[in-house]
Design a protein around this motif. Structure first.
Motif, PDB file in Angstrom:
ATOM      1  N   HIS A  25       0.836  -1.198   0.000  1.00  0.00           N
ATOM      2  CA  HIS A  25       0.000   0.000   0.000  1.00  0.00           C
ATOM      3  C   HIS A  25       0.872   1.249   0.000  1.00  0.00           C
ATOM      4  CE1 HIS A  25       0.780   0.217   4.300  1.00  0.00           C
ATOM      5  NE2 HIS A  25       0.217  -0.944   4.476  1.00  0.00           N
ATOM      6  N   GLU A  26       1.861   1.229  -0.898  1.00  0.00           N
ATOM      7  CA  GLU A  26       2.703   2.393  -1.154  1.00  0.00           C
ATOM      8  C   GLU A  26       3.455   2.858   0.070  1.00  0.00           C
ATOM      9  OE1 GLU A  26       0.974   5.678  -3.130  1.00  0.00           O
ATOM     10  OE2 GLU A  26       1.198   4.730  -5.052  1.00  0.00           O
ATOM     11  N   GLU A  27       4.559   2.186   0.322  1.00  0.00           N
ATOM     12  CA  GLU A  27       5.416   2.548   1.436  1.00  0.00           C
ATOM     13  C   GLU A  27       5.928   3.976   1.249  1.00  0.00           C
ATOM     14  OE1 GLU A  27       8.808   0.038   3.604  1.00  0.00           O
ATOM     15  OE2 GLU A  27       9.319   0.620   1.568  1.00  0.00           O
ATOM     16  N   HIS A  28       5.943   4.733   2.354  1.00  0.00           N
ATOM     17  CA  HIS A  28       6.433   6.110   2.307  1.00  0.00           C
ATOM     18  C   HIS A  28       7.554   6.270   3.325  1.00  0.00           C
ATOM     19  CE1 HIS A  28       3.474   7.820  -0.377  1.00  0.00           C
ATOM     20  NE2 HIS A  28       2.535   7.231   0.298  1.00  0.00           N
ATOM     21  N   VAL A  29       8.747   6.576   2.850  1.00  0.00           N
ATOM     22  CA  VAL A  29       9.818   6.971   3.744  1.00  0.00           C
ATOM     23  C   VAL A  29       9.696   8.479   3.906  1.00  0.00           C
ATOM     24  CG1 VAL A  29      12.297   7.038   4.111  1.00  0.00           C
ATOM     25  CG2 VAL A  29      11.261   5.065   2.974  1.00  0.00           C
ATOM     26  N   LEU A  30       9.333   8.906   5.110  1.00  0.00           N
ATOM     27  CA  LEU A  30       8.951  10.299   5.301  1.00  0.00           C
ATOM     28  C   LEU A  30      10.069  11.263   4.933  1.00  0.00           C
ATOM     29  CD1 LEU A  30       6.907  10.079   8.610  1.00  0.00           C
ATOM     30  CD2 LEU A  30       6.147   9.852   6.259  1.00  0.00           C
ATOM     31  N   GLY A  31      11.299  10.907   5.253  1.00  0.00           N
ATOM     32  CA  GLY A  31      12.408  11.801   4.959  1.00  0.00           C
ATOM     33  C   GLY A  31      12.652  12.001   3.481  1.00  0.00           C
ATOM     34  N   ASP A  32      12.163  11.063   2.653  1.00  0.00           N
ATOM     35  CA  ASP A  32      12.344  11.170   1.208  1.00  0.00           C
ATOM     36  C   ASP A  32      11.216  11.937   0.528  1.00  0.00           C
ATOM     37  OD1 ASP A  32      14.631   9.719   1.483  1.00  0.00           O
ATOM     38  OD2 ASP A  32      13.747   7.809   0.885  1.00  0.00           O
ATOM     39  N   ASN A  33      10.212  12.356   1.307  1.00  0.00           N
ATOM     40  CA  ASN A  33       9.044  13.021   0.718  1.00  0.00           C
ATOM     41  C   ASN A  33       8.882  14.451   1.229  1.00  0.00           C
ATOM     42  OD1 ASN A  33       7.225  10.944  -0.901  1.00  0.00           O
ATOM     43  ND2 ASN A  33       8.163   9.866   0.802  1.00  0.00           N
TER      44      ASN A  33
END
Length: 558
Positions: free
Chosen positions: A145-153
């Motif tokens: 379900h679309e992993e999000h690395v917060l620091g990359d966004n």
């Protein structure tokens, strides 16, 4: 340094420190977008003795009934399903009937839009036939379900932050004429100029966010399907309504108070269509709470702007009733914000269940802490106001504004994350001392047979010259790989060692993982929270350890 200047400097530094502390919660963390895959049949990386009759995917939130699809491909990349996927009446699951399948490996690819506006595109692999050599898909609940690395966004979070700031500032400033018309009249020309600037800022931020979101949503859709995205989904309607309404604010607002109020409610109504509220089981309830929350935030923003633009002295001229009324309005707004926010969070998290196990929950607690400080700052502002010592550069006003900025920053991020801790197939990856270690459990159901896989890559030693040598373990891989499970809810139960056997490395990101160790069995006998530990020992007895926690639910809890 004067006492007054020291107070201002201290408050400003405190606000900056708090904002930085809250922002440090973001980089490096992983937060999942919606909707989360709760169950899949067949399971990712699953091995079946008998071919399935359908693909069934279940999610934790409502889905849009537009733009969804499931397809299954055989080992040659040819589609095997002749029918289209259908959505169940509850809009939380999708089903694709399958023809009889022969033994072999199959890839499931699907796409969907969750009802809160998030796109999901993912795929995984399953195998039919116990004698068929499997293909490892390296799948997971987070990746599915679309992993999000917060620091990359961070760029996207910045755009969302600008949008929320612009929305509340423009609505809050326009709203002054609705509940405090005397304040707007007292400022005069300055009020009108500020109104135009804030509406323009909001419109610009809205267009930028819409452009980014539409770019994500439209991937893989043709022109006819894109019209469905705009007019047939909640997020599409949100932007279709919000953009012209925001632009109309230049001419509609500043004339009649009723028109000002209508403009604000149309903006908030459009915003409510794009977010968590639409994904909840009872969207009418969460939508109403979202509207109440936005109105309260608008009041708070309007009061802060009034004190910043007009200044406390001008607001306290004469009898000082305007400043006192605004201060009371801000206090009521904070109370409404707290109550509506906690009520909504309780609904999203099933009574705060597993709150600390999600990035959303931790940010929610950070936001709650900021609100507590806001109440404290507000008390000092009101005390200074009563004593006649409140000035535009007041330390507590600066502190209050800093807290407002911190709350906006948190809101920009956590409103895009999943309130629920991830369940379903587990994928855990960590890079430790240059080595990549992944642990996969699928389907991750307590009381049934699960597949367990540990994948390892990058076990290279660096020589004294700085060049990478051959694998320290040789061609046979690590000396020992251990997977250990501990039921956290039942500390009286000793850790369970899961026996692993080396299996061929097939498919997946071969450049990342060099060795696979797998088994299957009923090692997750109990539902609840588990501690997972992987230990990798090389030929020189060097040991790498990685630890995480996860939830395993049984069939009746899903």
């Amino acid at each position: 340094m004067s006492k007054s200047l020291r107070r201002k400097t201290t408050a400003l530094l405190a606000a900056i420190f708090l904002s930085a502390a809250l922002w440090l919660l973001l980089p490096g963390g992983v937060g999942s977008a919606h909707s989360s895959l709760m169950d899949a049949a067949p399971a990712p990386d699953g091995r079946l003795a008998v071919a399935p009759s359908a693909i069934v995917l279940q999610f934790n939130e409502r889905l849009e009934d537009k733009g969804f699809a499931i397809q299954v491909y055989d080992r040659e990349g040819l589609p095997v399903a002749k029918r289209e996927a259908a959505m169940d009446a509850d809009r939380r699951s999708m089903r694709l009937p399958l023809p009889p399948l022969s033994d072999g490996s199959y890839t499931v690819a699907y796409r969907l839009l969750s009802a809160d506006g998030h796109p999901v595109r993912a795929s995984y692999v399953f195998t039919v036939g116990q004698t068929t050599e499997p293909i490892r898909g390296y799948v997971s609940a987070s990746r599915l379900h679309e992993e999000h690395v917060l620091g990359d966004n961070i760029p996207y979070w910045v755009v969302r932050g600008l949008y929320f700031a612009g929305l509340l500032a423009a609505a809050g400033w326009v709203g002054l004429r609705v509940y405090a018309a005397a304040v707007a009249e007292r400022i005069g020309r300055r009020y009108g100029l500020t109104r135009q600037l804030l509406i323009g800022f909001h419109l610009l931020a809205l267009l930028l966010l819409a452009w980014q979101d539409y770019g994500k949503l439209s991937i893989g859709f043709d022109d006819s399907e894109r019209l469905d995205l705009l007019f047939g989904t909640s997020i599409g309607l949100s932007y279709v309504i919000a953009i012209p309404v925001a632009a109309a604010g230049f001419w509609l607002t500043g004339r009649r108070r009723a028109a000002d109020g209508l403009w604000i409610m149309l903006l908030f109504g459009a915003k409510g269509l794009n977010g968590h509220a639409m994904g909840y089981a009872a969207p009418s309830l969460t939508y109403a709470l979202d509207m109440l929350h936005l109105v309260a935030a608008c009041l708070w923003a309007g009061v802060l702007l009034a004190f910043a633009v007009a200044g406390p002295r001008r607001l306290t001229d004469g009898e000082g009733a305007d400043a006192a009324r605004l201060s009371h309005t801000a206090f009521v707004a904070i109370v409404i914000l707290a109550v509506s926010g906690l009520a909504t969070a309780a609904l999203y998290t099933n009574g705060f269940d597993r709150l600390l196990d999600s990035q959303w929950g931790r940010l929610m607690l950070a936001k709650t802490g900021a609100v507590v400080l806001i109440v404290v700052a507000g008390a000092f502002v009101r005390r200074s106001l009563r004593s006649g010592k409140l000035r535009r550069g007041s330390a507590w006003l600066i502190f209050d504004g800093g807290l407002f900025a911190a709350v906006i920053g948190i809101t920009a991020v956590f409103t895009y994350l999943n309130p629920l801790a991830a369940t379903g197939p587990l994928f855990w990856h960590e890079k430790v001392d240059g080595a990549h270690i992944a642990a996969i459990i699928t389907p991750n159901k307590a009381g049934t047979t699960n597949q367990f896989l540990v994948a390892i890559g990058g076990l290279k030693q660096v020589s004294s010259t700085g060049n990478k040598e051959a694998s320290a373990e040789g061609d046979d891989g690590p000396r020992k790989v251990t997977l250990r499970l501990q039921p956290i809810d039942r500390p009286e139960i000793a850790p369970i060692d899961v026996p692993l056997a080396k299996v061929p490395t097939e498919g997946g990101p071969g450049s990342l993982y060099d060795y696979n160790y797998a088994t299957e069995g009923s090692y997750l006998a109990l539902p609840g929270k588990w501690r997972l530990e992987v230990r990798v020992q090389d030929k020189k007895l060097n040991e790498i350890v990685t630890v995480t926690s996860f939830y395993s639910d049984n069939e009746t809890e899903r």
